[in-house]
Design an enzyme around this catalytic site. Structure first.
Site, PDB file in Angstrom:
ATOM      1  N   HIS A 101       0.872  -1.199   0.000  1.00 32.17           N
ATOM      2  CA  HIS A 101       0.000   0.000   0.000  1.00 32.17           C
ATOM      3  C   HIS A 101       0.894   1.231   0.000  1.00 32.17           C
ATOM      4  O   HIS A 101       1.483   1.575   1.024  1.00 32.17           O
ATOM      5  CB  HIS A 101      -0.912  -0.009   1.236  1.00 32.17           C
ATOM      6  N   HIS A 109       1.666   5.342  -1.654  1.00 36.14           N
ATOM      7  CA  HIS A 109       1.285   6.545  -2.414  1.00 36.14           C
ATOM      8  C   HIS A 109       2.543   7.156  -3.022  1.00 36.14           C
ATOM      9  O   HIS A 109       3.471   7.515  -2.293  1.00 36.14           O
ATOM     10  CB  HIS A 109       0.606   7.569  -1.501  1.00 36.14           C
ATOM     11  N   LYS A 155      -9.268  -0.235  -5.987  1.00 33.65           N
ATOM     12  CA  LYS A 155      -9.258   0.374  -4.646  1.00 33.65           C
ATOM     13  C   LYS A 155     -10.513   1.199  -4.432  1.00 33.65           C
ATOM     14  O   LYS A 155     -10.773   2.152  -5.176  1.00 33.65           O
ATOM     15  CB  LYS A 155      -8.020   1.271  -4.504  1.00 33.65           C
ATOM     16  N   HIS A 196     -10.480   1.245   1.565  1.00 36.76           N
ATOM     17  CA  HIS A 196     -10.242   2.171   2.676  1.00 36.76           C
ATOM     18  C   HIS A 196     -11.492   2.100   3.549  1.00 36.76           C
ATOM     19  O   HIS A 196     -12.491   2.764   3.262  1.00 36.76           O
ATOM     20  CB  HIS A 196     -10.003   3.600   2.173  1.00 36.76           C
ATOM     21  N   HIS A 226      -4.736  -0.790   5.662  1.00 37.45           N
ATOM     22  CA  HIS A 226      -4.223  -0.088   6.862  1.00 37.45           C
ATOM     23  C   HIS A 226      -5.122  -0.226   8.079  1.00 37.45           C
ATOM     24  O   HIS A 226      -5.675   0.757   8.567  1.00 37.45           O
ATOM     25  CB  HIS A 226      -3.920   1.386   6.555  1.00 37.45           C
ATOM     26  N   ASP A 261       1.439   2.503   3.512  1.00 38.37           N
ATOM     27  CA  ASP A 261       0.615   3.713   3.389  1.00 38.37           C
ATOM     28  C   ASP A 261       1.488   4.960   3.479  1.00 38.37           C
ATOM     29  O   ASP A 261       1.030   6.014   3.944  1.00 38.37           O
ATOM     30  CB  ASP A 261      -0.514   3.739   4.430  1.00 38.37           C
TER      31      ASP A 261
HETATM   32  C1  NCD Z   1      -3.362   9.014   2.174  1.00 39.92           C
HETATM   33  C2  NCD Z   1      -2.882  10.066   1.155  1.00 39.92           C
HETATM   34  O1  NCD Z   1      -2.317  11.094   1.576  1.00 39.92           O
HETATM   35  O2  NCD Z   1      -3.043   9.836  -0.035  1.00 39.92           O
HETATM   36  N1  NCD Z   1      -3.423   9.634   3.463  1.00 39.92           N
HETATM   37  C3  NCD Z   1      -3.397   9.005   4.663  1.00 39.92           C
HETATM   38  O3  NCD Z   1      -3.555   9.670   5.689  1.00 39.92           O
HETATM   39  N2  NCD Z   1      -3.181   7.711   4.765  1.00 39.92           N
HETATM   40  C4  NCD Z   1      -4.661   8.440   1.740  1.00 39.92           C
HETATM   41  C5  NCD Z   1      -5.071   7.206   2.527  1.00 39.92           C
HETATM   42  O4  NCD Z   1      -4.537   6.120   2.338  1.00 39.92           O
HETATM   43  O5  NCD Z   1      -5.972   7.330   3.369  1.00 39.92           O
HETATM   44 ZN    ZN Z   2      -3.245   5.036   1.664  1.00 43.00          ZN
END
Ligand code: NCD
Ligand code: ZN
Length: 330
Positions: free
Chosen positions: A12, A14, A94, A131, A165, A237
């Site tokens: 996971h 970003h 997702k 999520h 998460h 995450d």
């Molecule tokens: C994530 C993001 O910034 O894209 N933020 C987070 O707090 N985890 C999005 C997510 O996975 O919820």
């Molecule tokens: Zn995330």
């Protein structure tokens, strides 16, 4: 002391786009063999064309490291032809409830209305990544979503559903109950409680969704991770935001852990005499859940101190400025 990990996986992640992608992608690509890349861009990844272009941008930013981006589509009620065409290029779809986290506008408003699409995913064998938070009181959002997971797990018994998460002991209990449920857990939720975020001076760099919970939740997550419980996968995450979006009124949600994940995990597992479980937690469990074979990549972790930089580009990392005991052999 030294340990070797075979194809560590971040299930996971970003990575963003543009300059941020250039900053953060090499950090994950150095340490991991593959990562599940989240689709919550602006606008989100909702077409195969956009997904393939994004995948190429990730590969370009990750070069020359050996790294496989495992792509995801942002959930929409897609017709079957679109999902069939996307299937060879994605690891899953997702689903975000509308507005629950960063860049989730355009997510789902009506949970009942998604079921026809879930039936297609089940039939095609495409995993659903979720999520799982309600729009309720912030500490209860995950807990309030658990009945939705239970309902889908029963209604679509052949659909692999990944609870992304997870942050509560209750979610771990649900994971035991249905064999088609899997879950990811982050590094920061193994280490933090709400006290670390907001119990003293407010720490924006530790603020994320779902928010860190109670000590007993953290203890349950840590125990499950150290045991490398089946169907529990590591997913960082890691969610970078520029410093001016974090150190401001209206702080964006997301903790940027990418550069420190494996060193801190090694230290944590070593401290609990569980280093022999790290391979399962950061790789083997995910291979079993998704039934895929990651690229061959051996990553060596060595006990040798280093100081975490204060910044990577515009982003403040988790444990900024602190000295860590382990490092990845570069
Ligand atoms: C994530 C993001 O910034 O894209 N933020 C987070 O707090 N985890 C999005 C997510 O996975 O919820
Ligand atoms: Zn995330």
């Amino acid at each position: 002391m030294e340990i070797k990990l075979h194809a560590p996986l971040d299930m996971h992640l970003h990575l963003r786009e543009g300059a941020m992608l250039q900053t953060v992608a090499p950090l994950s690509a150095r340490d991991f063999a593959a990562a599940v890349v989240m689709p919550n861009l602006v606008p989100p990844v909702t077409s195969l064309e956009r997904l393939l272009a994004y995948r190429q941008a990730v590969l370009d930013a990750a070069a020359p490291h050996q790294f496989a981006p495992l792509m995801t589509l942002f959930f929409q009620p897609y017709p079957e032809e679109i999902l069939r065409a996307a299937q060879p290029h994605i690891i899953g779809v997702k689903l975000y409830p509308d507005g629950v986290t960063t860049n989730s506008a355009g997510g789902v408003n009506d949970l009942a209305a998604v079921e026809p699409t879930l039936a297609i995913l089940e039939r095609l064998g495409i995993p659903l990544l979720v999520h799982g938070e309600s729009h309720g009181f912030v500490l209860d959002r995950e807990s309030e979503f658990l009945p939705v997971y239970a309902h889908w797990a029963q209604r679509f018994p052949k659909l692999t559903i990944v609870m992304e998460h997870i942050t509560t002991a209750e979610a771990l209990t649900l994971l035991e109950r249905y064999s088609n449920l899997a879950a990811t857990v982050t590094l920061h939720h193994l280490l933090l409680t709400l006290d670390d975020v907001a119990g003293g001076l407010l720490c924006p760099h530790l603020f994320c969704k779902p928010i860190a919970k109670r000590p007993e939740d953290r203890a349950a997550l840590l125990e499950a991770a150290l045991a490398a419980r089946p169907r529990l996968m590591f997913g960082s995450d890691s969610a970078p935001h520029p410093i001016d979006r974090k150190e401001t009124a209206g702080c964006a949600a997301g903790v940027f852990t990418a550069p420190v994940i494996l060193p801190i995990l090694a230290e944590l597992f070593a401290r609990h005499n569980a280093l022999d479980r790290l391979q399962a937690f950061v790789s083997d469990n995910a291979r079993a859940v998704y039934g895929f074979t990651p690229p061959n990549k051996l990553v060596t972790l060595r006990q040798a101190p280093w100081q975490v930089p204060a910044r990577y580009g515009e982003v403040v990392p988790f444990y900024a400025g602190e000295t860590l005991a382990w490092q990845v052999d570069g």
